[in-house]
Design an enzyme around this catalytic site. Structure first.
Site, PDB file in Angstrom:
ATOM      1  N   SER A  28      48.961  43.878   7.157  1.00  0.00           N
ATOM      2  CA  SER A  28      49.721  43.757   8.408  1.00  0.00           C
ATOM      3  C   SER A  28      51.148  44.294   8.379  1.00  0.00           C
ATOM      4  O   SER A  28      51.789  44.372   9.424  1.00  0.00           O
ATOM      5  CB  SER A  28      49.761  42.286   8.849  1.00  0.00           C
ATOM      6  OG  SER A  28      48.507  41.913   9.356  1.00  0.00           O
ATOM      7  N   LYS A  40      59.654  39.042  12.620  1.00  0.00           N
ATOM      8  CA  LYS A  40      58.309  38.806  13.161  1.00  0.00           C
ATOM      9  C   LYS A  40      58.209  37.346  13.605  1.00  0.00           C
ATOM     10  O   LYS A  40      58.742  36.446  12.948  1.00  0.00           O
ATOM     11  CB  LYS A  40      57.270  39.119  12.083  1.00  0.00           C
ATOM     12  CG  LYS A  40      55.824  39.103  12.581  1.00  0.00           C
ATOM     13  CD  LYS A  40      54.862  39.480  11.445  1.00  0.00           C
ATOM     14  CE  LYS A  40      53.410  39.448  11.881  1.00  0.00           C
ATOM     15  NZ  LYS A  40      52.485  39.822  10.780  1.00  0.00           N
ATOM     16  N   SER A  80      49.083  43.268  11.911  1.00  0.00           N
ATOM     17  CA  SER A  80      49.564  42.390  12.955  1.00  0.00           C
ATOM     18  C   SER A  80      51.072  42.510  13.223  1.00  0.00           C
ATOM     19  O   SER A  80      51.537  42.042  14.252  1.00  0.00           O
ATOM     20  CB  SER A  80      49.252  40.936  12.576  1.00  0.00           C
ATOM     21  OG  SER A  80      49.951  40.576  11.410  1.00  0.00           O
TER      22      SER A  80
END
Lengths: 474, 104, 478
Positions: free
Chosen positions: C173, C74, C149
């Site tokens: 997330s 990420k 997210s």
């Protein structure tokens, strides 16, 4: 006496004497190439997190101890949020709710009157980076960012500018002697802010507070408070009101100057620092720190007086920590301490200043120093002779006796011996004797010169002179 | 419950956050921020909890770091990522006066 | 069949027997990533470096199960020399000068980073649509969001590009996009994985975790990334453990609590029914399932808003255009430099949250809101403690619905918080939470079950999840 009562409070920041910064392991140093003492933490890089330097907590405990503060056993840190280019994360990690020390005091001696200056709290925080302001831009050097600080805040209990000065001197002495900080105001490792308000009666509420920021020396703290008092008195006399404000001391103008009028109060949006879990201060930590606290200045002065040093020597010696530490190792010896102090504060200090050495860097071991003092006490060595051999004493390893011998200055203090030489000189110079008796004072200097010549300067001059005078006058 | 923040309230938080807002945005934020604050207001109706606070779910107390220096950055690397620099220094627009420095 | 579609043990054997090389896996990964480029899973690819790394590994001993395997990271975890943006314009050209601890660890395990995945800007959002680089798409249906997210990480694993991805979870997330994309996603206990190098959103809530298609891979990756890190004071000093050790063990006799709030009307009928079906499977296998009441669950979103936005307003203050990151040209004053830089380069969601966070901490508000939130937060934890004194797990659905459409309106500022209503309480209490896919909706979109464990009981959670994985045989799995 002024018709107003001043109320003064002092805030002091000192930089702690650690190897590394408070929240990172980069070096805590001064005067190095710009931005050469930083890492990603000091620069507030994304993803970085603080660690907490053990020595900062130890020095915090130490400072709290010598300032007679209570020590917080469970602490957290807080974030103080404000945007400023010298503040790399745009928040400063500090202790808002749980300062490491609180409720302490420092005792000052104002012309024989002792008074306690109460300390509200002392907390640990990080320093900002250094800004240099140019005409068209501001330059940032992050070497100072994250240097550990403690901020020490007094209660509003200081009554005169003189007390403020005495408090700062005392504080500086304590923190310097315990190696908490090197307390160099000129390098910014000790910084003082003072606030002052005036009122007519003790029963009145406090008057409007004025803060004087970042004063460059202790004497200027006193001076700026005096100037500020005078300024406020005049305004109060004229019934002029003024707003809470921040001023600074301009040493060229020799007066305080307005920086800014306080607005509604800064909104620092404090909240607990989530990246630093609770810090526990254990009994063991406090005990092991206490073991590192040396004899404090007040105790030293008392001890020196007890040992026979004059008041002025005791004071001066404590002002020079190296020399005070040096003599503290001799406190059990049977020597003439007044003589020892004279020696340290006189010729030896002069030598050290000239050569830019510390006493530990010379060859004057404790044993040789004791010999030196004794040779002076028993008048084997005159102060003139000492000057001649001092560099040998400080730079060579041989014993004091050997140096005296080899320098051919066996100092004649034996009065019989001196008398004999004086008699010989008087007999050999009848003209000069009669010149003296006829009122020509210069003649005695000639005779004295002959005595010195005869002994190759090896005679104690004051003894020789008094014997010579005695002989001529009788 | 009022449905909008005042202009002044929006300007105040925008100032605290150091975010420039246009006229259009002020109007938008008057409504949007208020909606979030209305959500948040609900915590004031919660009852029955005790005073203990939890800052973070820490597992341990802080372990202190030994005071031993580590690696540092080359000053060249420090300024490399900075939008503006002069020599080894990071540069910013002139900060009004020296006297304004808030310091620590 | 691609090598990457085989089980981890099979791939490992092929590597050990020199039947394949790491470069074969890297090539497969990039073939797939390039084929799926319209899914917008990545912000930055690391192809050249990945190939170089794969070749270097050819001479190395195959020393662990994850050796030579491609992984996606990420884009809020910093990678030295590899652009890291947090999906924000303010970091669009930012090249970090150090590695996050998790990045060091996956490199040490000889895994190969293929790229940095798309996400909501600074992880603020629940659909990855706040990304400066555009939203990633759900491989199950390209019209749908992949969640957020960690949307890009979910997309790339679900589409089969790579078997592993790292996500981060502040208020769901990892788990919510895992649920929307049919993945196993673990948010470990706070303190299990070092946050050093994770660009902070809300420090007291953030935690990094693995996202994979199956339980075993997930536990294996957690083995790699967990462990104490002296650079993160909040990192736990618990000894390292093998999170796979209970996988395959009997689950009978376990006790599960299902808070009534998790099965209330806030959850869609379809999701609720699938969870009930799954609970029936557990009961059949001698797991005790009790519906219970639990206080403060309905307050968690509001607490999250206060704490996360408050912390974020402070954490994101450092993006000021001075030391790194984007900056406006020719600011006339330092104030203008701050306000114009931050106005121009932060996105809408981020600005809104920073402003609300600043408001919540200002003046008296810190007492009115923030301290109160921290008090209730402590009581949420106590409520969980109470349940865990009687039960092994707390269970419910991970999300209230399945993934919604990418073009659903974004004008409701509360919406992104409400998407995470079921997963946020876990972050408040610092507990581990795991999504395990349990079936599909009528629209053929994944539905996930949320398993909440007691602190540091991830191994037991994997045990239960592995059991369900086997029983249900979810079609996206393997």
């Amino acid at each position: 006496m002024s018709k107003y009562i001043p109320t003064i409070g002092i805030e002091v920041h000192v930089e702690l004497k650690t190897n590394t910064k408070i929240f990172s392991n980069s070096i805590n140093g001064y005067g190095r190439m710009a931005n050469s003492l930083t890492n990603v933490i000091d620069l507030g890089y994304p993803g970085t997190l603080p660690t907490l330097n053990e020595e900062v907590i130890n020095l915090g405990i130490k400072a709290a101890t010598v300032l007679n503060c209570k020590i917080r056993r469970e602490m957290t840190f807080d974030r103080k949020n404000y945007f400023y280019p010298d503040n790399p994360k745009n928040f400063q990690i500090t202790q808002n709710l749980t300062p490491i020390g609180y409720d302490g005091y420092v005792e000052i001696d104002d012309n024989g009157t002792k008074k306690k200056i109460y300390i509200e709290e002392m907390h640990i925080e990080e320093d900002t980076c250094k800004s240099t302001h140019r005409k068209d831009k501001t330059l940032l050097d992050f070497n100072r960012a994250g240097v550990p600080l403690i901020e020490i805040v007094t209660k509003p209990c200081i009554s005169t500018p003189e007390e403020a000065k005495l408090y700062l001197e005392k504080l500086k002495e304590l923190l310097f002697y315990t190696d908490v900080s090197d307390c160099k105001m000129e390098e910014g490792s000790m910084r003082a802010d003072a606030n002052i308000s005036l009122r007519k009666n003790e029963s009145d509420p406090f008057g409007t507070k004025v803060e004087i920021k970042n004063i460059g020396s202790i004497s200027n703290v006193k001076l700026s408070l005096e100037k500020e008092m005078a300024r406020q008195e005049k305004m109060l006399d004229n019934n002029e009101s003024f707003k809470e404000q921040t001023r600074r001391f301009d040493s060229k103008l020799n007066d305080t100057v307005l920086m800014r009028v306080k607005e509604t109060g800064n909104d620092y949006r404090y909240f607990p620092e989530p990246d630093i879990p609770t810090v526990i201060v254990t009994d063991e930590m406090i005990e092991s720190v206490k073991k590192t606290i040396p004899m404090l200045p007040d105790e030293r002065r008392e001890k020196y007086l007890e040992l026979g040093m004059s008041e002025i020597n005791s004071k001066k010696l404590v002002q020079n920590r190296d020399l005070s530490d040096y003599i503290n190792e001799l406190l059990e010896e049977k020597i003439d301490f007044q003589q020892a102090a004279n020696l340290l504060l006189g010729d030896i200090s002069e030598y050290l200043n000239k050569t830019e050495k510390t006493i530990e860097e010379t060859t004057l071991t404790k044993e040789r120093f004791i010999d030196l003092v004794n040779n002076i006490s028993n008048k084997t060595l005159s102060s003139k002779n000492l000057k001649d051999i001092l560099s040998k004493v400080m730079e060579e390893e041989s014993s004091i006796e050997e140096i005296i011998k080899s320098s051919n200055i066996s100092n004649i203090t034996d009065t019989d011996k001196i008398e004999k030489i004086v008699n010989e000189i008087i007999e050999a110079n009848p003209e000069s004797v009669s010149d003296y008796k006829n009122g020509h004072d210069r003649a005695i200097k000639y005779l004295m010169g002959q005595v010195m010549k005869e002994t190759k300067g090896g005679v104690n001059p004051s003894i020789a002179m008094s014997i010579l005078k005695d002989k001529l006058d009788n | 419950m009022k449905e909008k923040l005042t202009r002044e309230e929006v300007l105040h938080v925008a100032d605290l956050a150091r975010i420039d807002v246009t006229e259009e945005e002020i109007e938008k934020y008057q409504v949007e921020l208020k909606q979030l604050l209305n959500d948040i207001e609900k915590v004031n109706d919660v009852e029955g909890y005790d005073d203990d606070m939890m800052v973070a779910p820490w597992d341990d107390n802080t372990t202190l770091r030994e005071d031993v220096p580590g690696e540092m950055l080359d000053p060249k690397k420090v300024v490399e990522n900075a939008p503006k620099h002069t020599g080894n220094y990071i540069a910013v627009p002139v900060v009004i006066t020296e006297n304004e420095s808030e310091g620590a | 069949m691609r090598y990457l579609d085989k089980s981890i043990e099979e791939i490992n054997k092929l590597l050990k027997d020199k039947k394949i090389k790491p470069i074969d896996l890297v090539n497969e990964a990039f073939d797939s990533i390039e084929k799926n480029s319209d899914l917008n899973a990545y912000i930055t690819l690391n192809k050249e470096e990945a190939i170089k790394r794969a070749k270097e590994l050819e001479d190395k001993e195959v020393d662990n199960l994850l050796f030579g395997l491609p992984i996606a990271v990420k884009d809020n975890m910093v990678t030295e020399g590899l652009r890291t943006t947090a999906a924000s314009a303010i970091l669009k050209d930012f090249v970090p000068i150090y590695d996050a601890t998790v990045v060091e660890k996956i490199k040490e395990a000889n895994m190969i980073i293929v790229g940095k995945t798309n996400m909501d800007e600074f992880a603020m959002g629940s659909s990855s649509r706040t990304s400066y680089f555009g939203a990633p798409k759900n491989p199950w249906n390209n019209e749908k969001i992949s969640g957020g997210s960690s949307g890009g990480s979910a997309t790339t694993v679900a589409s089969g590009d790579v078997p592993f991805a790292l996500g981060s979870d502040t208020g769901g997330s990892i788990r919510q996009p895992s649920s929307y994309c049919g993945l196993v996603g673990m948010k470990p206990t706070y303190g299990t994985v070092s946050r050093w190098g994770l660009i902070a959103f809300a420090s007291s809530l953030d935690q990094i975790g693995p996202m994979t298609k199956n339980v075993l891979n997930n536990a294996l990756l957690l083995n790699v990334i967990s462990g104490h890190d002296s650079k993160d004071l909040t990192s736990s000093k618990k000894e390292k453990e093998d999170y796979t050790r209970l996988i395959g063990k009997d689950i009978s006799g376990m006790k599960v609590a299902v808070p009534n709030y998790f099965m209330s009307d806030i959850v869609s009928k379809e999701v609720k029914e699938k969870i009930e079906e799954t609970l029936e499977i557990l009961k059949k296998n001698k797991v005790q399932v009790d519906y219970v009441d639990m206080k403060y669950l309905d307050n968690a979103v509001n607490l999250y808003q206060i704490i996360a936005m408050g912390e974020a307003s402070s954490n994101l203050a450092r993006f000021d255009g001075i030391r790194y990151g984007s900056s406006i040209e020719d600011a006339s004053s330092i104030y203008e430099m701050y306000t114009k830089t931050r106005a121009k380069y932060f996105g809408e969601e981020v600005k809104r949250r920073i402003m609300v966070g600043s408001y919540l901490l200002s003046g008296e508000n810190a007492k009115i809101y923030y301290n109160k939130a921290l008090s209730i937060r402590d009581d949420i934890k106590k409520e969980f403690d109470r349940l865990f004194s009687d039960y092994d797990f707390v269970i419910g659905p991970t999300t209230v619905t399945t993934a919604y459409n990418l073009d659903d309106p974004m004008d409701d500022p509360s919406k992104s918080f409400m998407d995470d209503v079921l997963v946020i309480p876990v972050n408040m209490a610092g507990l581990p939470g795991l999504n395990i896919p349990v079936g599909l909706s009528k629209e053929k979109m994944p539905i996930g079950m949320h398993i909440i464990g007691n602190r540091f009981e991830e191994a037991k959670m994997y045990q239960l999840a592995a059991f369900l994985e086997k029983e249900i045989n979810f079609e996206g799995g393997k």
